[in-house]
Motif scaffolding. Structure first.
Motif, PDB file in Angstrom:
ATOM      1  N   ASN A  22       0.814  -1.214   0.000  1.00  0.00           N
ATOM      2  CA  ASN A  22       0.000   0.000   0.000  1.00  0.00           C
ATOM      3  C   ASN A  22       0.850   1.268   0.000  1.00  0.00           C
ATOM      4  O   ASN A  22       0.360   2.329  -0.374  1.00  0.00           O
ATOM      5  CB  ASN A  22      -0.968  -0.002   1.186  1.00  0.00           C
ATOM      6  N   SER A  29       1.103   1.395 -10.823  1.00  0.00           N
ATOM      7  CA  SER A  29       0.067   1.644  -9.813  1.00  0.00           C
ATOM      8  C   SER A  29      -0.517   3.054  -9.913  1.00  0.00           C
ATOM      9  O   SER A  29      -1.559   3.330  -9.326  1.00  0.00           O
ATOM     10  CB  SER A  29       0.603   1.379  -8.401  1.00  0.00           C
ATOM     11  N   LEU A  31      -2.581   5.713 -11.927  1.00  0.00           N
ATOM     12  CA  LEU A  31      -3.656   5.559 -12.906  1.00  0.00           C
ATOM     13  C   LEU A  31      -3.617   6.657 -13.962  1.00  0.00           C
ATOM     14  O   LEU A  31      -3.293   7.804 -13.656  1.00  0.00           O
ATOM     15  CB  LEU A  31      -5.011   5.564 -12.193  1.00  0.00           C
ATOM     16  N   ARG A  37      -4.048   6.776  -7.814  1.00  0.00           N
ATOM     17  CA  ARG A  37      -3.312   5.516  -7.815  1.00  0.00           C
ATOM     18  C   ARG A  37      -4.144   4.396  -7.229  1.00  0.00           C
ATOM     19  O   ARG A  37      -5.157   4.624  -6.580  1.00  0.00           O
ATOM     20  CB  ARG A  37      -2.021   5.655  -7.032  1.00  0.00           C
ATOM     21  N   GLN A  38      -3.653   3.193  -7.478  1.00  0.00           N
ATOM     22  CA  GLN A  38      -4.204   1.987  -6.867  1.00  0.00           C
ATOM     23  C   GLN A  38      -3.071   1.296  -6.121  1.00  0.00           C
ATOM     24  O   GLN A  38      -1.905   1.647  -6.279  1.00  0.00           O
ATOM     25  CB  GLN A  38      -4.794   1.070  -7.929  1.00  0.00           C
ATOM     26  N   THR A  39      -3.399   0.298  -5.336  1.00  0.00           N
ATOM     27  CA  THR A  39      -2.378  -0.439  -4.598  1.00  0.00           C
ATOM     28  C   THR A  39      -1.494  -1.198  -5.588  1.00  0.00           C
ATOM     29  O   THR A  39      -1.992  -1.794  -6.541  1.00  0.00           O
ATOM     30  CB  THR A  39      -3.036  -1.419  -3.607  1.00  0.00           C
ATOM     31  N   GLN A 159     -16.156   7.353  -7.982  1.00  0.00           N
ATOM     32  CA  GLN A 159     -16.422   6.152  -7.188  1.00  0.00           C
ATOM     33  C   GLN A 159     -17.909   5.805  -7.219  1.00  0.00           C
ATOM     34  O   GLN A 159     -18.272   4.636  -7.343  1.00  0.00           O
ATOM     35  CB  GLN A 159     -15.946   6.348  -5.749  1.00  0.00           C
TER      36      GLN A 159
END
Length: 180
Positions: A22, A29, A31, A37-39, A159
């Protein structure tokens, strides 16, 4: 005024063994299209030194700048060498720096100085010569706060939109149960 007047590259290092998934940021990671970002999917396979970023630093993928991968760090961690970590200099607002760097004009500027055709990389020296407007510290803080607040609202809306199909299916299932 140029970017190097208000920001610097982070040069602090951290051992990869002290970083969790993380906390690790790679070009993969981050985007595309300024979505944060993502994990990370995995940590470096061998122990190495990573760039140590802190909350408030701005991380940008230096590979294929046209993908517009940028994240305003909301925690501390480590990033790969293909990710540029910018830190606002004393007296300058990190949020304002983020507002400057997330503009399409900045990514276009990065591409102008990039090297390579298949996987172009930004030129770190050229990047720091990016022309930036001059504002007082208070003006920088106000501009940065407004932009970051808008970005947070956009992220929340994304989201919600991303979850609508799931929500729609859940509502259908509730209606099916009620009808039964």
């Amino acid at each position: 005024m140029i970017l190097s007047d208000i920001a610097e590259y982070v040069t602090e290092r951290v051992n990869s063994k002290s970083i969790t998934l993380n906390q690790y940021v790679t070009t993969d990671s981050l985007l595309q299209n300024k979505r944060g970002r993502q994990t990370a999917q995995n940590l470096p396979p061998m122990t190495c030194a990573l760039t140590r970023y802190c909350k408030g630093d701005i991380l940008i993928s230096n590979i294929r700048p046209y993908l517009k991968k940028i994240w305003l760090a909301d925690s501390d961690g480590g990033c790969s060498t293909d990710v540029l970590a910018f830190r606002a200099k004393n007296g300058h607002s990190p949020n304002y720096l983020y507002a400057l760097l997330m503009q399409d004009a900045f990514f276009q500027y990065m591409m102008q100085g990039s090297k390579g055709s298949k996987m172009p990389r930004g030129d770190k020296n050229q990047i720091m010569h990016y022309s930036v407007p001059t504002f007082s510290s208070l003006e920088e803080a106000n501009i940065g706060t407004i932009i970051v607040d808008i970005e947070r609202k956009i992220q929340i809306n994304r989201q919600i939109n991303d979850n609508l199909p799931t929500l729609d299916r859940s509502l259908i299932m509730v209606e099916v149960h009620r009808a039964a």
